[in-house]
Write a protein that holds these residues in place. Structure first.
Motif, PDB file in Angstrom:
ATOM      1  N   LEU A   1      33.989  62.356  29.713  1.00 50.05           N
ATOM      2  CA  LEU A   1      33.730  61.853  28.353  1.00 50.05           C
ATOM      3  C   LEU A   1      33.964  62.939  27.323  1.00 50.05           C
ATOM      4  N   ASN A   2      33.583  64.151  27.676  1.00 51.49           N
ATOM      5  CA  ASN A   2      33.796  65.253  26.744  1.00 51.49           C
ATOM      6  C   ASN A   2      35.272  65.501  26.519  1.00 51.49           C
ATOM      7  N   ARG A   3      36.003  65.481  27.614  1.00 51.43           N
ATOM      8  CA  ARG A   3      37.439  65.718  27.465  1.00 51.43           C
ATOM      9  C   ARG A   3      38.079  64.611  26.635  1.00 51.43           C
ATOM     10  N   PHE A   4      37.607  63.417  26.881  1.00 54.61           N
ATOM     11  CA  PHE A   4      38.142  62.277  26.138  1.00 54.61           C
ATOM     12  C   PHE A   4      37.874  62.439  24.646  1.00 54.61           C
ATOM     13  N   ALA A   5      36.627  62.786  24.353  1.00 57.56           N
ATOM     14  CA  ALA A   5      36.256  62.942  22.946  1.00 57.56           C
ATOM     15  C   ALA A   5      37.041  64.086  22.309  1.00 57.56           C
ATOM     16  N   ASP A   6      37.195  65.153  23.066  1.00 62.31           N
ATOM     17  CA  ASP A   6      37.942  66.294  22.527  1.00 62.31           C
ATOM     18  C   ASP A   6      39.386  65.929  22.256  1.00 62.31           C
ATOM     19  N   ALA A   7      39.974  65.242  23.216  1.00 57.39           N
ATOM     20  CA  ALA A   7      41.387  64.880  23.056  1.00 57.39           C
ATOM     21  C   ALA A   7      41.589  64.078  21.787  1.00 57.39           C
ATOM     22  N   ILE A   8      40.647  63.193  21.524  1.00 57.15           N
ATOM     23  CA  ILE A   8      40.802  62.385  20.322  1.00 57.15           C
ATOM     24  C   ILE A   8      40.507  63.201  19.080  1.00 57.15           C
ATOM     25  N   ASN A   9      39.484  64.017  19.167  1.00 57.38           N
ATOM     26  CA  ASN A   9      39.129  64.795  17.983  1.00 57.38           C
ATOM     27  C   ASN A   9      40.202  65.806  17.621  1.00 57.38           C
ATOM     28  N   TYR A  10      40.819  66.399  18.617  1.00 56.05           N
ATOM     29  CA  TYR A  10      41.872  67.373  18.338  1.00 56.05           C
ATOM     30  C   TYR A  10      43.242  66.723  18.321  1.00 56.05           C
ATOM     31  N   GLN A  11      43.267  65.446  18.448  1.00 55.17           N
ATOM     32  CA  GLN A  11      44.516  64.700  18.453  1.00 55.17           C
ATOM     33  C   GLN A  11      45.487  65.267  19.477  1.00 55.17           C
ATOM     34  N   ASP A  12      44.956  65.458  20.653  1.00 56.63           N
ATOM     35  CA  ASP A  12      45.753  66.029  21.728  1.00 56.63           C
ATOM     36  C   ASP A  12      46.286  64.888  22.594  1.00 56.63           C
ATOM     37  N   GLY A  13      47.477  64.432  22.274  1.00 60.51           N
ATOM     38  CA  GLY A  13      48.031  63.261  22.952  1.00 60.51           C
ATOM     39  C   GLY A  13      48.273  63.483  24.428  1.00 60.51           C
ATOM     40  N   ASP A  14      48.724  64.676  24.776  1.00 57.73           N
ATOM     41  CA  ASP A  14      49.041  64.924  26.183  1.00 57.73           C
ATOM     42  C   ASP A  14      47.803  64.866  27.048  1.00 57.73           C
ATOM     43  N   SER A  15      46.736  65.492  26.563  1.00 50.17           N
ATOM     44  CA  SER A  15      45.499  65.466  27.346  1.00 50.17           C
ATOM     45  C   SER A  15      44.980  64.048  27.458  1.00 50.17           C
ATOM     46  N   LEU A  16      45.077  63.343  26.358  1.00 45.32           N
ATOM     47  CA  LEU A  16      44.597  61.967  26.368  1.00 45.32           C
ATOM     48  C   LEU A  16      45.406  61.139  27.361  1.00 45.32           C
ATOM     49  N   ALA A  17      46.700  61.387  27.376  1.00 42.90           N
ATOM     50  CA  ALA A  17      47.555  60.645  28.294  1.00 42.90           C
ATOM     51  C   ALA A  17      47.110  60.876  29.726  1.00 42.90           C
ATOM     52  N   ARG A  18      46.809  62.120  30.038  1.00 42.75           N
ATOM     53  CA  ARG A  18      46.411  62.426  31.411  1.00 42.75           C
ATOM     54  C   ARG A  18      45.121  61.698  31.777  1.00 42.75           C
ATOM     55  N   LEU A  19      44.261  61.515  30.779  1.00 43.32           N
ATOM     56  CA  LEU A  19      42.981  60.873  31.069  1.00 43.32           C
ATOM     57  C   LEU A  19      43.151  59.384  31.367  1.00 43.32           C
ATOM     58  N   PHE A  20      44.295  58.826  31.035  1.00 47.20           N
ATOM     59  CA  PHE A  20      44.493  57.393  31.229  1.00 47.20           C
ATOM     60  C   PHE A  20      45.282  57.042  32.484  1.00 47.20           C
ATOM     61  N   SER A  21      45.905  58.038  33.064  1.00 49.44           N
ATOM     62  CA  SER A  21      46.885  57.698  34.107  1.00 49.44           C
ATOM     63  C   SER A  21      46.190  57.374  35.424  1.00 49.44           C
ATOM     64  N   VAL A  22      45.763  56.156  35.524  1.00 50.53           N
ATOM     65  CA  VAL A  22      45.021  55.709  36.703  1.00 50.53           C
ATOM     66  C   VAL A  22      45.847  55.856  37.962  1.00 50.53           C
ATOM     67  N   SER A  23      47.074  55.348  37.884  1.00 48.27           N
ATOM     68  CA  SER A  23      47.848  55.248  39.109  1.00 48.27           C
ATOM     69  C   SER A  23      48.470  56.576  39.518  1.00 48.27           C
ATOM     70  N   SER A  24      48.229  57.618  38.723  1.00 41.63           N
ATOM     71  CA  SER A  24      48.806  58.899  39.102  1.00 41.63           C
ATOM     72  C   SER A  24      48.051  59.508  40.280  1.00 41.63           C
ATOM     73  N   ASP A  25      46.886  58.952  40.570  1.00 42.48           N
ATOM     74  CA  ASP A  25      46.050  59.473  41.662  1.00 42.48           C
ATOM     75  C   ASP A  25      45.782  60.961  41.499  1.00 42.48           C
ATOM     76  N   SER A  26      45.614  61.379  40.275  1.00 40.41           N
ATOM     77  CA  SER A  26      45.335  62.796  40.069  1.00 40.41           C
ATOM     78  C   SER A  26      43.942  63.106  40.584  1.00 40.41           C
ATOM     79  N   PRO A  27      43.777  64.301  41.108  1.00 41.45           N
ATOM     80  CA  PRO A  27      42.495  64.655  41.737  1.00 41.45           C
ATOM     81  C   PRO A  27      41.322  64.482  40.782  1.00 41.45           C
ATOM     82  N   SER A  28      41.523  64.851  39.546  1.00 38.29           N
ATOM     83  CA  SER A  28      40.383  64.786  38.623  1.00 38.29           C
ATOM     84  C   SER A  28      39.951  63.333  38.423  1.00 38.29           C
ATOM     85  N   LEU A  29      40.922  62.450  38.322  1.00 37.67           N
ATOM     86  CA  LEU A  29      40.549  61.050  38.123  1.00 37.67           C
ATOM     87  C   LEU A  29      39.960  60.459  39.393  1.00 37.67           C
ATOM     88  N   LEU A  30      40.481  60.872  40.522  1.00 40.40           N
ATOM     89  CA  LEU A  30      39.926  60.350  41.769  1.00 40.40           C
ATOM     90  C   LEU A  30      38.489  60.794  41.941  1.00 40.40           C
TER      91      LEU A  30
END
Lengths: 418, 911
Positions: A17-46
């Motif tokens: 949640l913190n990363r999400f809020a930060d990404a939006i507050n700093y308008q960091d599109g790349d970080s935000l994108a990573r937070l959404f990529s469900v099917s990427s099976d990234s370790p952090s999301l898993l």
């Protein structure tokens, strides 16, 4: 799943949640994108998904603080989606993800700049991929797969959000390409037309302005559409654009483009080098190219006829190039007649321009193709009619009289007359 | 007392209904109306639910589902009407006329009164006995103006003296209008009504315009009434209320005197209300109320009959009204009067009181407003936010109204808005405006009505009183809608009321506008009528009578009656939740059982689930399927416009016989096609999906192919593909071949072709028919005419028939090709042979010759240039022909592109 303590789960969720809020507050599109990529099976999301399954009341965490609760409409369904995805329930994962995306789109609409485009791309991609997987799950359960269709209409909505003046419009082509993928998969390619029209005619879009990646994809799909329409010059132009702009390291993409470009080129009289076919593992075209070179009708027919190699034929049918390849038959006839003409010329140059029908029938017989005079006569008439051969046919004497100048004109990039 | 308790219970229900209604700003309102009715009927059950917000939501959901059913087209119609509203105002700007013009419906009733001011007393006395309803309606409109009020006051006396029945009616008219408005306010109260602001503005505008005019007393008086007219949606509700309310009350309140009074009151309002929407309607409503009323009185026991009544009544009323219209003005309408009298008799005692109340209300509006505002707030006790919103809006409204000097009108107008709105903050303002109107009634009623029927309720719970009133209104509203919709349907001459219900139920403003248009017409007529003695009918009206009589005929036919009876029986069964569903039925004239069940299932599915899909999957369609009982083998095809009637649907064994009959029939294709379509219909409605189904479709597809009826063939083919994919056996290969041929030859859709080709199984490719079709495809794509015509001759099954349709094209292509590639000439005999002109090459020379002649004719028709060589054989001059060949227009071409539908041919074939 290894044991996960409540505290650890809690930490992971708040971390997200913190990363999400930060990404939006700093308008960091790349970080935000990573937070959404469900099917990427990234370790952090898993790991987040595992945490969510342990810590069931994530919504309370979201609501707890003002900082998070403002994203609640996006994050809460996203969490649910992630949970379902982790548990293999793809239908629900898709449903929740669409809900989250919807909420995100609402937010996105209000942002002036296009900083979140990256995140939007990921969402558009995830929507499609999750829908495809959800449909597979539905189909395996004997239910009607309908999620991909739903994803299509959702992406149409996203397209509407992007299609306007302002910096966000450059994202429209990405969404368009995702839509193409969906429509081609669903077999509803006619739906592409409306999107294409708005891309190509709306003044807000400048095609050169779009990212090159999207332009290549777009040209690939519109080229395929032209192949279906048998509009070969346009198909050639679009697919060639895609080929020349495609990143060389993306061999799979180049192969996909060539798969359509080669038949198109063949049908306008341009043959590929053998090396190209081998480099990109397009050997299914080998026989066809060979048949064209040799005027070997039998080879062409065997390449296109099911008994020999069922797989290849189905491949051609599926990709839609079968009908294109089939039309090459006339070119093979042309090649055969040209060969006869050349041989005759070697024997007796004075009479070379008169080809007896019987000779052609005999040549075909050598190829183990049984055709009677009428049929061959018809073929010859068609060849002349379609300008693959210059001359005329004398019915009385059953002789093809060839023009003395360039009796077998080359296509040179022009399609066979219809 | 028990009565009071029921009142309270009903109040909550009303709320629900209103909430739903407010939601109905969109087209779905019709459903909400039903729903309302439903709630009302089952008051006891639902009152409990009211407290739960969650329950109210389901209601909305229902409405939404309703939306799906209502065709969009109906909405569009309303849209077109929107323009008329503004038009009427501008149009009628000239002083007095405005009122009449702007409110056409009122024009009819009001104007007579206005004109007859001098003879008013006479009028009343004279018409009174006969005309209870009529006079009352006219008066009610008049009631608004101060000048008339005096007369009104007199009315009560009249009532008491003459017949009580009349008095209540008249009083009710005025009172009813007031009360209705008031009631509408309460309705708005419960949920914060989300009326769309735009909707408000339109409604308001008309009022202001009217307000300007009111300087003339008659005009002003009319304006009060007119306001109501403007807001047709609102008035319409009221009118209809009478019928529905009665039943409801009877159910819950059965033997209570107070309720009876209510009924009377309601009946009276009906007359008034009916007049509001349209002149025609007025008369219609009249009658409708009359029939319904008596029935109700007679069978108070039967609780649920109401739903059927409104619709039928409206239809019947329409028919009658129209015919009688002429006589109506001149002759005191005998029917209505009688009926109304009979109804009201029991209530006679109470009527005087009522009369007094209505009188007061109109005059006292402002005061009543204030009082009412307070009450409204009291209601809102629990909800501060709503209260605040209410206050703000009320203030605004009152100031505005004052400025305009049309407090009265405003209130009336706002009424519809008010009812409609949901729970939006914006809507609150709207709500309050209506409250003004309603308030006056309430305030006054306590003062003067000390002994009115309302009293007991009021005394017990002041707050409750308004609620109960609102309840009634709410019910009325729903009912009105229904009847209204029915009316509109009849007007449009389509019996499917379903569609038409949509527009009216829309946002109040729109619905208002729609009626307006009609009103305008009416006004025109009404004006002339006034001039001429109000007895003459306009042509338009007469033309409308035709519709109505038609509708009436339908309503009266024995089958229809039977259905209605069965319906009412169903209502008697009174399954708690069913009523809501039942409301659907009235709309459909057809046998409603299945239909309603289906509809309800759909509604349920949609209402309870965001994504309707899942719910739809869960519907138990088996329970909804018709089981036919018809034993006749022959049956003409008739497109269903309502739920299928089992008595006209043939069961499977009969259908099999029917299929055999068709197969062995010697009659022409049109007959067979008709029979097969009816078989298909019966199969479809019974959801039979087995080999019989396949056989029927295959038979039909083959027949259609033989005569080249591609449209019908395509229908069958697409069904067959579905059936085959379900694993039902049939001539799969044969039809796969047909499908291929069809795609190749007639649609030329590469994508379709590819998919159907890639779907072919290896076994299919071994099938002769499929092989043939594939070969044909290859020949066509390569333009190989020789192969094509060889395949044409050797075609299996009915492949020939499909190829037939392509032969002309192929021959032309071949001719063009040959003329370009052959030099100098081509013998005609060769062309005839190659292009399949000699159908039987193995037969004797005669056929050869005829084939040659045919070929000659064909070539000539296509502009080929022919020469005869020195041996006397006809030759095609290739070079000359290459520039002259053309494709002639087919001789049998028809404008619509389907020669099989050419009228002459059609008639020739059928006879």
């Amino acid at each position: 799943m290894a044991y996960l303590s409540m505290g650890e789960s809690h930490r992971r969720i708040t971390d997200y949640l913190n990363r999400f809020a930060d990404a939006i507050n700093y308008q960091d599109g790349d970080s935000l994108a990573r937070l959404f990529s469900v099917s990427s099976d990234s370790p952090s999301l898993l790991s987040l998904a595992d945490a969510l399954n342990v810590f069931q009341d994530a919504n309370r965490l979201i609501k707890q603080s003002e900082k998070f609760s403002q994203f609640g409409e996006v994050v809460a369904p996203f969490f649910r989606s992630l949970q379902c995805y982790r548990l293999g329930n793809l239908v629900d994962a898709y449903g929740a993800f669409e809900k989250a995306s919807n909420a995100f789109i609402q937010e996105f609409r209000n942002w002036e700049s296009g900083w979140a485009l990256e995140a939007l791309y990921v969402i558009a991609y995830e929507i499609r991929v999750l829908a495809e997987r959800a449909d597979r799950e539905l189909a395996s359960n004997g239910k009607s797969p309908e999620k991909l269709k739903g994803a299509g209409s959702f992406l149409m909505k996203v397209f509407g959000v992007l299609a306007g003046k302002g910096p966000k419009r450059v994202g429209a082509l990405y969404v368009t390409c995702q839509l193409f993928k969906i429509y081609f998969k669903l077999g509803t390619v006619n739906l592409c037309r409306s999107v294409i029209r708005s891309i190509e005619t709306a003044r807000i879009f400048d095609f050169e302005e779009f990212p090159i990646r999207d332009k290549v994809t777009y040209m690939y799909y519109t080229g395929r559409l032209e192949v279906l329409n048998e509009n070969f010059p346009a198909a050639d132009q679009k697919l060639s654009y895609a080929l020349t702009h495609c990143c060389l390291s993306k061999e799979a993409n180049i192969r996909m483009i060539l798969k359509y470009l080669i038949p198109v080129k063949l049908s306008i009289g341009i043959l590929p080098k053998k090396q190209l076919l081998e480099n990109y593992d397009l050997v299914e075209y080998n026989n066809i190219v060979e048949a064209l070179k040799r005027g070997d009708l039998r080879l062409l027919r065997s390449a296109l006829q099911e008994n020999e190699d069922q797989y290849v034929v189905i491949l051609f049918l599926r990709s839609g190039v079968y009908l294109v390849l089939e039309k090459l038959e006339l070119q093979v006839y042309q090649r055969l007649l040209k060969k006869i003409y050349i041989i005759q010329k070697q024997k007796d140059p004075s009479k070379a321009h008169q080809v007896k029908l019987e000779v052609i029938v005999k040549a075909l017989k050598w190829l183990e193709i049984e055709m009677d005079l009428d049929e061959v006569e018809c073929i010859v008439a068609i060849l002349i009619y379609k300008n693959l051969m210059k001359g005329y046919f004398a019915h009385k004497s059953k002789v093809v009289v060839l023009s003395k100048q360039d009796p077998f004109p080359k296509l040179n990039g022009k399609p066979v007359a219809s | 007392s028990s009565s009071s308790s029921t009142g309270t219970a009903s109040a909550p229900q009303d709320y629900n209904s209103y909430t739903s209604y407010s939601n109905t700003t969109d087209p779905y309102s019709a459903y909400s109306g039903y729903y309302n009715g439903y709630q009302q009927q089952t008051n006891n059950q639902y009152s409990q639910q009211q407290p739960n917000p969650s329950y109210s939501q389901p209601v909305e959901a229902y409405q939404n589902t309703g939306a799906a059913y209502q065709p969009n087209s109906s909405f569009q119609n309303t849209g077109s009407y929107a323009g008329t509203a503004s038009y009427s105002t501008t149009y009628y700007n000239p002083g007095n006329y405005q009122t009449s013009g702007g409110y056409p419906s009122s024009g009819y009733n009001n104007q007579p009164t206005a004109w007859n001011n001098g003879s008013y007393a006479n009028y009343t006395s004279y018409q009174y006995p006969n005309y209870t309803s009529d006079t009352s309606s006219a008066y009610s409109s008049v009631s608004a103006p101060a000048t008339y009020q005096q007369q009104y006051k007199q009315w009560p006396e009249y009532y008491s003296q003459t017949e009580v029945t009349c008095a209540p009616g008249t009083e009710h008219l005025s009172a009813a209008s007031n009360s209705n408005h008031g009631s509408s306010l309460p309705t708005s109260l419960p949920p914060p009504p989300p009326l769309p602001p735009p909707s408000l503005t339109p409604t308001w505008r008309p009022e202001t315009s009217s307000s300007e005019l009111p300087s003339m007393q008659p005009g002003g008086a009319a304006s009060g009434a007119h306001d109501n007219y403007w807001n047709q949606p609102a008035p319409s509700f009221q009118t209809h209320l009478a019928a529905p309310t009665q039943p409801i009350y009877q159910n819950s309140l059965d033997s209570k005197t107070s309720y009876e009074n209510f009924q009377e009151l309601k009946t009276a309002p009906q007359g008034l209300n009916s007049q509001y929407p349209v002149v025609h309607q007025v008369s219609q409503n009249y009658q409708s109320t009359l029939p319904t009323v008596p029935s109700f009185d007679a069978r108070r026991v039967s609780k649920l009959q109401i739903p059927t009544n409104p619709r039928i009544a409206s239809n019947a009323a329409l028919g009658i009204a129209k015919t009688e219209k002429d006589s109506y003005a001149a002759n005191s309408a005998p029917r209505p009067a009688y009926i109304s009298v009979s109804v009201q008799k029991p209530n006679d005692k109470m009527s005087p009181n009522n009369a007094a109340d209505p009188m007061l209300k109109p005059t006292m509006l402002p005061k009543s407003l204030r009082g009412y505002v307070e009450r409204a707030f009291g209601r809102y006790k629990d909800d501060d936010a709503k209260r605040a919103a209410c206050e703000a809006y009320m203030k605004d409204i009152i100031t505005e109204a004052r400025a305009d000097g049309t407090l009265y009108t405003r209130d009336w107008d706002s009424e519809p808005l008010f009812t409609v709105p949901d729970s939006l903050s914006i809507s609150k303002a709207n709500i309050q405006t209506p409250t003004h109107a309603s308030i006056p009634n309430y305030n006054k009623s306590p003062v003067r009505r000390s002994k009115s029927r309302w009293e007991p309720l009021a005394e017990e719970k002041m707050l409750e009183k308004p609620v109960s009133a609102s309840n009634e209104i709410g019910k009325y509203g729903s009912w009105d809608r229904k009847t209204f919709s029915g009316y509109s349907a009849t007007k449009d001459n389509s019996l499917s009321s379903f569609r038409f219900s949509g527009p009216q139920q829309r946002t109040p403003s729109k619905s208002a506008q729609r009626p307006m248009k009609r009103q305008r017409i009416v006004n025109g007529t009404g004006l002339t009528n006034n001039d001429d003695d109000a007895s003459s009918d306009s042509d338009k009206e007469q033309s409308l009578t035709a519709y109505y009589s038609g509708a009436m005929a339908l309503a009266n036919n024995p089958e229809e009656k039977k259905r209605r009876e069965s319906r009412s029986k169903r209502f008697d069964r009174g399954q708690g939740h069913r009523p809501d569903i039942n409301y659907f039925k009235p709309k459909n004239a057809g046998p409603a059982n299945l239909y309603t069940r289906r509809a309800s299932a759909l509604m349920l599915s949609k209402s309870f689930d965001d994504s309707a899909n899942q719910a739809v999957e869960d519907i138990d369609w088996d329970a909804l399927t018709v089981k036919g009982t018809c034993q006749e083998i022959e049956k003409r095809f008739l497109r269903l416009t309502s739920a299928p009637d089992p008595s006209t649907v043939r069961p499977e064994d009969v259908l099999e016989k029917a299929l055999l009959m068709v197969q062995n029939s010697q009659k022409n294709y049109l007959y067979k096609c008709d029979q097969l379509k009816s078989i298909r219909q019966d199969i479809t409605v019974q959801r039979i999906r087995n080999q019989l189904t396949v056989k029927v479709y295959e038979t039909h597809a083959r027949l259609a192919m033989e005569v080249g009826d591609l449209a019908e063939y395509n229908q069958c083919q697409s069904q067959l593909q579905i059936l085959y994919s379900e694993g039902i056996e049939g001539c799969l290969m044969e039809f796969a071949a047909y499908n291929l041929l069809c795609v190749i030859l007639h649609s030329n859709n590469k994508k379709d072709l590819l998919t159907s080709m890639s779907r072919l199984t290896p076994e299919a490719k071994e099938d002769d028919a499929v092989k043939h079709a594939l070969a044909v495809r290859a020949a066509v794509t390569s333009g190989n005419y020789v192969t094509f015509f060889r395949l044409y001759k050797s075609a299996p099954n009915l492949n020939t028939c499909l190829m037939d349709l392509y032969v002309e094209k192929m021959r032309y292509k071949a001719a063009v090709c040959m003329s370009k590639s052959y030099r100098p000439t081509v013998p005609i005999s060769y062309i005839a042979q190659i292009l399949g002109f000699s159908n039987a090459a193995d037969e004797n020379g005669e056929t050869e010759l005829s084939g040659l002649d045919e070929c000659l004719e064909w070539l000539k028709a296509h502009g080929a240039s022919l020469i005869t060589d020195n041996t006397g054989e006809m030759q095609l001059d290739a070079k000359a022909s290459s520039s002259t060949l053309y494709m002639p227009e087919p001789e049998d071409a028809v404008a619509h592109g389907d020669s099989s539908l050419a009228v002459n041919d059609f008639l020739a074939r059928t006879t």
